[in-house]
Design a protein around this motif. Structure first.
Motif, PDB file in Angstrom:
ATOM      1  N   ILE A 100       0.843  -1.230  -0.316  1.00 55.18           N
ATOM      2  CA  ILE A 100      -0.013   0.075   0.518  1.00 55.18           C
ATOM      3  C   ILE A 100       0.372   1.068   0.174  1.00 55.18           C
ATOM      4  O   ILE A 100       0.485   2.136  -1.047  1.00 55.18           O
ATOM      5  N   ILE A 101       2.044   1.047   0.600  1.00 51.04           N
ATOM      6  CA  ILE A 101       2.781   2.160   0.972  1.00 51.04           C
ATOM      7  C   ILE A 101       3.122   2.635  -0.211  1.00 51.04           C
ATOM      8  O   ILE A 101       3.741   3.476  -0.805  1.00 51.04           O
ATOM      9  N   GLY A 102       3.996   1.624  -1.197  1.00 50.82           N
ATOM     10  CA  GLY A 102       4.612   1.945  -2.213  1.00 50.82           C
ATOM     11  C   GLY A 102       3.732   2.624  -3.587  1.00 50.82           C
ATOM     12  O   GLY A 102       4.293   2.822  -4.317  1.00 50.82           O
ATOM     13  N   ALA A 103       2.498   1.925  -3.521  1.00 52.88           N
ATOM     14  CA  ALA A 103       1.646   2.491  -4.719  1.00 52.88           C
ATOM     15  C   ALA A 103       1.326   3.959  -3.829  1.00 52.88           C
ATOM     16  O   ALA A 103       1.232   4.607  -5.036  1.00 52.88           O
ATOM     17  N   SER A 104       0.689   3.949  -2.958  1.00 51.69           N
ATOM     18  CA  SER A 104       1.056   5.927  -2.610  1.00 51.69           C
ATOM     19  C   SER A 104       1.630   6.523  -2.813  1.00 51.69           C
ATOM     20  O   SER A 104       1.618   7.559  -3.061  1.00 51.69           O
ATOM     21  N   ILE A 105       2.607   6.281  -2.456  1.00 49.75           N
ATOM     22  CA  ILE A 105       4.246   6.932  -2.776  1.00 49.75           C
ATOM     23  C   ILE A 105       4.252   7.390  -3.730  1.00 49.75           C
ATOM     24  O   ILE A 105       4.902   8.227  -4.450  1.00 49.75           O
ATOM     25  N   THR A 106       4.469   6.399  -4.954  1.00 45.34           N
ATOM     26  CA  THR A 106       4.305   6.314  -6.641  1.00 45.34           C
ATOM     27  C   THR A 106       3.414   7.303  -6.650  1.00 45.34           C
ATOM     28  O   THR A 106       3.293   8.867  -7.719  1.00 45.34           O
ATOM     29  N   TYR A 107       1.764   7.061  -7.096  1.00 43.26           N
ATOM     30  CA  TYR A 107       0.773   8.383  -7.102  1.00 43.26           C
ATOM     31  C   TYR A 107       0.966   9.597  -6.291  1.00 43.26           C
ATOM     32  O   TYR A 107       1.076  10.472  -7.092  1.00 43.26           O
ATOM     33  N   THR A 108       1.334   9.591  -5.282  1.00 43.18           N
ATOM     34  CA  THR A 108       1.661  10.795  -4.692  1.00 43.18           C
ATOM     35  C   THR A 108       2.859  11.615  -5.075  1.00 43.18           C
ATOM     36  O   THR A 108       2.811  12.681  -5.684  1.00 43.18           O
ATOM     37  N   HIS A 109       3.964  11.173  -5.440  1.00 45.41           N
ATOM     38  CA  HIS A 109       4.936  11.747  -6.407  1.00 45.41           C
ATOM     39  C   HIS A 109       4.857  12.173  -7.449  1.00 45.41           C
ATOM     40  O   HIS A 109       5.785  12.854  -7.762  1.00 45.41           O
ATOM     41  N   LEU A 110       4.606  11.561  -8.168  1.00 44.62           N
ATOM     42  CA  LEU A 110       3.935  11.212  -9.644  1.00 44.62           C
ATOM     43  C   LEU A 110       3.181  11.482 -10.223  1.00 44.62           C
ATOM     44  O   LEU A 110       2.653  12.399 -11.529  1.00 44.62           O
ATOM     45  N   PHE A 111       1.999  10.833  -9.534  1.00 45.29           N
ATOM     46  CA  PHE A 111       0.655  11.698 -10.064  1.00 45.29           C
ATOM     47  C   PHE A 111      -0.119  12.088  -9.637  1.00 45.29           C
ATOM     48  O   PHE A 111      -1.777  11.752  -9.747  1.00 45.29           O
ATOM     49  N   SER A 112      -0.406  13.147  -8.803  1.00 43.93           N
ATOM     50  CA  SER A 112      -0.579  13.328  -7.448  1.00 43.93           C
ATOM     51  C   SER A 112      -2.033  14.793  -8.156  1.00 43.93           C
ATOM     52  O   SER A 112      -2.880  14.607  -7.417  1.00 43.93           O
ATOM     53  N   GLY A 113      -1.649  14.370  -9.955  1.00 46.89           N
ATOM     54  CA  GLY A 113      -2.829  15.708  -9.946  1.00 46.89           C
ATOM     55  C   GLY A 113      -3.520  15.242 -10.802  1.00 46.89           C
ATOM     56  O   GLY A 113      -4.800  15.173 -10.725  1.00 46.89           O
TER      57      GLY A 113
END
Length: 212
Positions: A100-113
Motif C-alpha cells: 500500500i505504501i509503495g503504491a501510495s508514494i508512487t502515486y503521490t510523487h508522480l501522479f498527484s494531480g
C-alpha cells in the motif's frame, strides 16, 4: 499506517536476519541482511522515482528498528525459531502494508494531480507497490546466492502483493480508507488462508494431527 509500516519493517528485518543467522554469518552480516530485507524494496522504489533523501534518512526509526531486530535475531535465534508462525503472520502484515505504501508514494510523487486511473499510472503504482513489498527479500536472497523465495514455484508472495496493490490503486480513487482495508484484507487472505504455508492451513494440519 505508520505504525504498521514500522511493524512490517521489524518483521522483515527479523526474517532477513534470522535467515542470515541460519547460514552462520557473523553479526555484521546478520544485521546488514536484515536491514536489506526491511528497507531494500523501498530504497529501490525511491531511487526509481527520484524521491530523495531516502525515507530512512528522513526518519531514523527505520534504521534503529533494523539494528535492533538484527541484534535480537543474532542473539536469540532459538526464540525466533519457536515463534516462526507469529513472525510469519507479522511478515504478511508487513507485506500488505509495504504494498500500500509503495503504491501510495508512487502515486503521490508522480501522479498527484490525476483524478482518474489510467494505464501508465496503474502500471507504475502497482509495479512499485509490489517492488516495495518483495524487493528487499529478493535482494537478500540474491546476495546470499539463493533463488529468491518470492520467485520460487509454489510461493504466492508476488501474486499476493500484486492483488493487494491492484485493489488499492483502483479503489483509492473512490475511497482511500476502503482501499487500504480491502488491499490489506486480500493480501492477508492470500498469504494466510489460501497459501499452504499460512497460519490457517498450519492450524488445520495441527488439529488434524491431534484428532488422528
Amino acid at each position: 499506517m505508520y505504525f504498521l509500516d514500522l511493524l512490517g519493517t521489524l518483521a522483515f528485518a527479523i526474517g532477513g536476519a534470522y535467515k542470515a543467522k541460519s547460514r552462520k554469518l557473523n553479526i555484521f552480516g546478520v544485521v546488514f541482511l536484515g536491514a536489506i530485507t526491511a528497507v531494500g524494496g523501498g530504497t529501490v522504489r525511491d531511487l526509481i522515482i527520484g524521491r530523495t533523501p531516502l525515507f530512512y534518512l528522513r526518519d531514523p526509526n527505520y534504521l534503529l528498528i533494523c539494528l535492533g531486530a538484527g541484534l535480537l535475531a543474532y542473539l536469540l535465534p532459538n526464540f525466533f525459531k519457536r515463534s516462526y508462525t507469529i513472525f510469519r503472520f507479522v511478515d504478511s502484515i508487513g507485506l500488505a502494508t509495504f504494498v500500500i505504501i509503495g503504491a501510495s508514494i508512487t502515486y503521490t510523487h508522480l501522479f498527484s494531480g490525476l483524478l482518474f486511473p489510467n494505464i501508465i499510472s496503474a502500471l507504475a503504482c502497482i509495479f512499485l507497490g509490489i517492488l516495495t513489498g518483495v524487493g528487499g527479500g529478493v535482494l537478500r536472497d540474491s546476495i546470499m546466492g539463493d533463488t529468491p523465495y518470492a520467485l520460487k514455484g509454489g510461493s504466492n508472495y508476488v501474486s499476493s502483493a500484486f492483488w493487494g496493490a491492484t485493489l488499492f490503486y483502483f479503489l483509492m480513487f473512490i475511497n482511500k480508507p476502503l482501499a487500504v482495508f480491502a488491499s490489506m484484507a486480500i493480501t492477508l487472505a492470500l498469504r494466510e488462508v489460501i497459501s499452504p504455508f499460512g497460519i490457517y492451513k498450519k492450524r488445520k494440519t495441527f488439529f488434524k494431527k491431534i484428532n488422528y
